[in-house]
Design an enzyme around this catalytic site. Sequence first.
Site: not given
Ligand code: FPP
Length: 271
Positions: A46-47, A94, A97, A220
């Site tokens: 996350d993040g 998700n 989004r 969570r």
């Molecule tokens: C959550 O951060 C992250 C995601 C929904 C996407 C995670 C994906 C990757 C790390 C890339 C992985 C790549 C492969 C090939 C599996 P957020 O967008 O919810 O962050 P925020 O809470 O700060 O908005």
Amino acid sequence: MIKKILSKAVTSLAGRDDFEIPEHDSPLFAEIDWDKLPRHVAVIMDGNGRWGKEHSVLRTAGHSAGVGTLKNILKTAIGLKLDALTVYAFSTENWKRPETEVNFLMNLFYESLKKELQELHEDNVQIHFIGRIDGLPESLQKQMHEAEDLMKNNTGVKFNVAVNYGGQDELVRAVKKIAADVQAGKISPEAIDETLVENSLDTCGNLPVDLVIRTSGDMRLSNFLLWQAAYAEFYFTDVNWPDFSPECFVDAMKAFANRDRRFGGLNDNKK
Ligand code: FPP
């Protein structure tokens, strides 16, 4: 436009491009208690969006940077000889989004997989995708099946990537599978037990989750591995996923080694 250009440039700020699988005697592992490592680690990455915001770039630049982080954490898991690493890449929720972000992520998964396929195979990784894979773009599904097929005889770390995954959805699918077998007379209702449920989940063949790590401050589970994490330890850190380094991962291993796991029983000196 400027944000877009900056986003490309700043992605390389996170992680290290030259990180190799650490050896057992690597300084990174100097304070590891090898007898008290988790066998199955799950990570809520996350993040990414917050990381983008912090660097005044697009949220999606955080996702791109997150791929590099994931690569390094997988290599660390290989060095630690963990049995399994399961990561939450995209949840059933998700899809809410903006379409541009969803499309970006689908393309990122496709491109990253295509790019990393051979290296993952050379590293003896067993890749497996969990979730409603049939709800993903066809080109991505094809790439996923190819990757699973290529690595099916590998014997190294089990690398489970949750895409279009929800723990409740996984349980509903498992219940439907079992109900259909009961209806077809293949099993009796009395035969339904924990083992059967476990074997009907996407993670069939994996050990239970020992440790769940969540980055970026929220505390969570967000519908991740609801069954599998029944007795997992939790480790939360404020670090955003793109900044989560191999050292951060090792810190989580050290914290895990200090946990007193009782699984509902008593610890030794209370017996
Ligand atoms: C959550 O951060 C992250 C995601 C929904 C996407 C995670 C994906 C990757 C790390 C890339 C992985 C790549 C492969 C090939 C599996 P957020 O967008 O919810 O962050 P925020 O809470 O700060 O908005």
